[in-house]
Design a protein around this motif. Structure first.
Motif, PDB file in Angstrom:
ATOM      1  N   THR A   1       0.825  -1.214   0.000  1.00 17.66           N
ATOM      2  CA  THR A   1       0.000   0.000   0.000  1.00 17.66           C
ATOM      3  C   THR A   1       0.857   1.261   0.000  1.00 17.66           C
ATOM      4  N   HIS A   2       2.074   1.163   0.530  1.00 21.13           N
ATOM      5  CA  HIS A   2       2.946   2.319   0.679  1.00 21.13           C
ATOM      6  C   HIS A   2       4.381   1.940   0.317  1.00 21.13           C
ATOM      7  N   ARG A   3       5.170   2.962   0.076  1.00 20.04           N
ATOM      8  CA  ARG A   3       6.610   2.759  -0.105  1.00 20.04           C
ATOM      9  C   ARG A   3       7.370   3.766   0.744  1.00 20.04           C
ATOM     10  N   VAL A   4       8.599   3.429   1.027  1.00 20.77           N
ATOM     11  CA  VAL A   4       9.442   4.303   1.838  1.00 20.77           C
ATOM     12  C   VAL A   4       9.899   5.488   0.982  1.00 20.77           C
ATOM     13  N   ARG A   5       9.612   6.706   1.463  1.00 19.73           N
ATOM     14  CA  ARG A   5      10.043   7.922   0.769  1.00 19.73           C
ATOM     15  C   ARG A   5      11.240   8.574   1.456  1.00 19.73           C
ATOM     16  N   ALA A   6      11.373   8.394   2.743  1.00 22.05           N
ATOM     17  CA  ALA A   6      12.587   8.845   3.410  1.00 22.05           C
ATOM     18  C   ALA A   6      13.765   8.063   2.853  1.00 22.05           C
ATOM     19  N   LEU A   7      14.961   8.600   2.975  1.00 25.71           N
ATOM     20  CA  LEU A   7      16.122   7.860   2.479  1.00 25.71           C
ATOM     21  C   LEU A   7      16.224   6.496   3.134  1.00 25.71           C
ATOM     22  N   ARG A   8      15.874   6.438   4.400  1.00 27.89           N
ATOM     23  CA  ARG A   8      15.849   5.159   5.108  1.00 27.89           C
ATOM     24  C   ARG A   8      15.034   5.331   6.390  1.00 27.89           C
ATOM     25  N   THR A   9      14.477   4.237   6.868  1.00 29.79           N
ATOM     26  CA  THR A   9      13.657   4.290   8.076  1.00 29.79           C
ATOM     27  C   THR A   9      13.777   2.973   8.814  1.00 29.79           C
ATOM     28  N   TYR A  10      13.760   3.042  10.157  1.00 30.29           N
ATOM     29  CA  TYR A  10      13.801   1.821  10.957  1.00 30.29           C
ATOM     30  C   TYR A  10      12.414   1.192  11.039  1.00 30.29           C
ATOM     31  N   ARG A  11      12.417  -0.129  11.082  1.00 28.37           N
ATOM     32  CA  ARG A  11      11.186  -0.893  11.313  1.00 28.37           C
ATOM     33  C   ARG A  11      11.290  -1.491  12.701  1.00 28.37           C
ATOM     34  N   TYR A  12      10.280  -1.194  13.538  1.00 26.63           N
ATOM     35  CA  TYR A  12      10.298  -1.579  14.945  1.00 26.63           C
ATOM     36  C   TYR A  12       9.344  -2.746  15.207  1.00 26.63           C
ATOM     37  N   PRO A  13       9.633  -3.539  16.265  1.00 27.54           N
ATOM     38  CA  PRO A  13       8.729  -4.646  16.603  1.00 27.54           C
ATOM     39  C   PRO A  13       7.392  -4.163  17.142  1.00 27.54           C
ATOM     40  N   VAL A  14       7.397  -2.964  17.725  1.00 32.27           N
ATOM     41  CA  VAL A  14       6.185  -2.332  18.255  1.00 32.27           C
ATOM     42  C   VAL A  14       6.282  -0.844  17.924  1.00 32.27           C
ATOM     43  N   PRO A  15       5.157  -0.130  17.977  1.00 32.68           N
ATOM     44  CA  PRO A  15       5.198   1.302  17.667  1.00 32.68           C
ATOM     45  C   PRO A  15       5.814   2.140  18.774  1.00 32.68           C
ATOM     46  N   ASP A  16       7.141   1.999  18.915  1.00 31.66           N
ATOM     47  CA  ASP A  16       7.849   2.733  19.958  1.00 31.66           C
ATOM     48  C   ASP A  16       9.320   2.795  19.573  1.00 31.66           C
ATOM     49  N   LEU A  17       9.837   4.007  19.340  1.00 31.45           N
ATOM     50  CA  LEU A  17      11.210   4.178  18.889  1.00 31.45           C
ATOM     51  C   LEU A  17      12.252   3.785  19.926  1.00 31.45           C
TER      52      LEU A  17
ATOM     53  N   GLU B   1      19.516  13.962  -5.669  1.00 36.14           N
ATOM     54  CA  GLU B   1      20.363  14.888  -4.920  1.00 36.14           C
ATOM     55  C   GLU B   1      20.240  14.682  -3.412  1.00 36.14           C
ATOM     56  N   GLU B   2      19.103  14.199  -2.956  1.00 37.48           N
ATOM     57  CA  GLU B   2      18.966  13.876  -1.536  1.00 37.48           C
ATOM     58  C   GLU B   2      19.929  12.755  -1.137  1.00 37.48           C
ATOM     59  N   LEU B   3      20.354  11.969  -2.118  1.00 34.81           N
ATOM     60  CA  LEU B   3      21.255  10.845  -1.858  1.00 34.81           C
ATOM     61  C   LEU B   3      22.726  11.245  -1.889  1.00 34.81           C
ATOM     62  N   LEU B   4      23.007  12.526  -2.036  1.00 38.78           N
ATOM     63  CA  LEU B   4      24.392  12.992  -2.024  1.00 38.78           C
ATOM     64  C   LEU B   4      25.117  12.499  -0.774  1.00 38.78           C
TER      65      LEU B   4
ATOM     66  N   ALA C   1      15.845   6.950  -8.232  1.00 39.41           N
ATOM     67  CA  ALA C   1      15.318   8.306  -8.270  1.00 39.41           C
ATOM     68  C   ALA C   1      14.205   8.429  -9.301  1.00 39.41           C
ATOM     69  N   ALA C   2      14.416   7.885 -10.483  1.00 38.39           N
ATOM     70  CA  ALA C   2      13.411   7.981 -11.543  1.00 38.39           C
ATOM     71  C   ALA C   2      12.115   7.283 -11.148  1.00 38.39           C
ATOM     72  N   GLN C   3      12.220   6.180 -10.422  1.00 37.39           N
ATOM     73  CA  GLN C   3      11.016   5.460 -10.002  1.00 37.39           C
ATOM     74  C   GLN C   3      10.131   6.320  -9.123  1.00 37.39           C
ATOM     75  N   THR C   4      10.710   7.221  -8.338  1.00 38.28           N
ATOM     76  CA  THR C   4       9.885   8.095  -7.497  1.00 38.28           C
ATOM     77  C   THR C   4       9.074   9.066  -8.347  1.00 38.28           C
ATOM     78  N   GLY C   5       9.506   9.305  -9.576  1.00 38.35           N
ATOM     79  CA  GLY C   5       8.754  10.145 -10.505  1.00 38.35           C
ATOM     80  C   GLY C   5       7.835   9.344 -11.403  1.00 38.35           C
ATOM     81  N   GLY C   6       7.670   8.055 -11.115  1.00 39.48           N
ATOM     82  CA  GLY C   6       6.803   7.207 -11.924  1.00 39.48           C
ATOM     83  C   GLY C   6       7.442   6.711 -13.198  1.00 39.48           C
ATOM     84  N   ILE C   7       8.766   6.821 -13.295  1.00 40.80           N
ATOM     85  CA  ILE C   7       9.475   6.424 -14.510  1.00 40.80           C
ATOM     86  C   ILE C   7      10.247   5.140 -14.231  1.00 40.80           C
ATOM     87  N   ASP C   8       9.936   4.092 -14.959  1.00 43.04           N
ATOM     88  CA  ASP C   8      10.642   2.820 -14.823  1.00 43.04           C
ATOM     89  C   ASP C   8      11.757   2.748 -15.858  1.00 43.04           C
TER      90      ASP C   8
END
Length: 291
Positions: free
Chosen positions: A101-117, A173-176, A199-206
């Protein structure tokens, strides 16, 4: 006939091939594939079932792989749905298929066992990874997306899968500063063609995975005799390398010179690369977002 097929793009070997190739290629047997989903944060794909071989590419969490063989040693051979790449990978990184349903847009994100950082994270998901969100909850003012396996990620790091970036070069450029990694395809480390693809995939370009494929197929070919006439988002190719035009006399590329994703003055890059084994510019192409 099988020998002429690119092993990176066609699931065909002398001993085994996908059933779709029966009558079109030679193989000892043809099999139906089984579709799995990547459950590892990153799944290296190699040309052989050997951990000491360099990787060709990586599959990201949530992507689908069609598997044609699994070995007792824990290897699987199959094809990535995202870009059709074929190779060997660990079967331990595979799980049942779910609809993202979703994709990660941040450069990276942690996945937690419970909703608590404050809990130790399970893994680190890269830009482009896909997840299935089943709900949301808030802990100490931070909203978490609850995934279908019960784990959680920061909701603000996700976007619906259909979201498109108006300026996909900005994502590049965010990946610099991201380390250069041969075969890497994540914000942890990537190579020149993966930077373009992610990067292109985020613009809908495969676009295809490797630079030679992109040079032959991505977008439309445009003149490259006057690099100063190229526009933001145009791709510039050398033998075995690709960079993105970021503006007037500005190139952004993942490269083995700085060993990072870096900005470089275009004229300086052309001169530097011309003096190396990669030589002169070979082609330029312009991508177009789908309507």
């Amino acid at each position: 006939m099988s020998q002429s097929l690119d092993r990176r793009r066609h699931p065909v070997r002398a001993d085994l091939a996908a059933i779709d190739y029966e009558g079109r290629a030679e193989a000892a047997r043809f099999v139906e594939g089984e579709v799995f989903q990547v459950i590892a944060d990153r799944l290296p794909i190699r040309p052989e079932p050997r951990a000491d071989r360099s990787i060709d590419t990586e599959a990201l969490r949530g992507e689908w792989l069609t598997v044609y063989e699994q070995t007792p040693e824990g290897w699987a051979w199959g094809q990535l749905d995202t870009d059709g790449y074929v190779g060997w990978f660990s079967s331990g990184g595979l799980g049942p298929v779910t609809a993202a349903t979703h994709r990660v847009r941040a450069l990276r994100t942690y996945r937690y066992p419970v909703p608590d950082l404050k809990f130790p994270p399970l893994d680190l998901l890269s830009l482009g990874s896909k997840v299935t969100v089943t709900g949301e909850t808030e802990t100490r003012g931070l909203t978490y997306a609850i995934l279908n396996d019960g784990s959680a990620v920061a909701a603000r790091h996700l976007v619906p899968v259909e979201t498109r970036e108006e300026d996909w070069v900005l994502v590049a450029e965010e990946l610099l500063g991201t380390p250069y990694l041969w075969g890497g395809r994540s914000s942890i480390g990537l190579d020149c063609s993966a930077l373009v693809q992610l990067a292109a995939q985020t613009g809908g370009i495969d676009v295809p995975r490797d630079s030679d494929m992109q040079e032959a197929e991505a977008g439309e070919e445009i003149p490259h005799d006057d690099p100063s006439a190229l526009k933001r988002g145009d791709l510039l190719f050398w033998k075995g390398h690709v960079g993105i035009i970021a503006g007037a006399n500005k190139l952004v590329h993942a490269n083995g010179f700085t060993m990072t994703v870096a900005h470089e003055p275009l004229d300086r890059a052309i001169e530097r690369i011309a003096a190396s084994e990669w030589g002169a510019i070979t082609r330029a192409r312009r991508l177009k977002a789908p309507a």
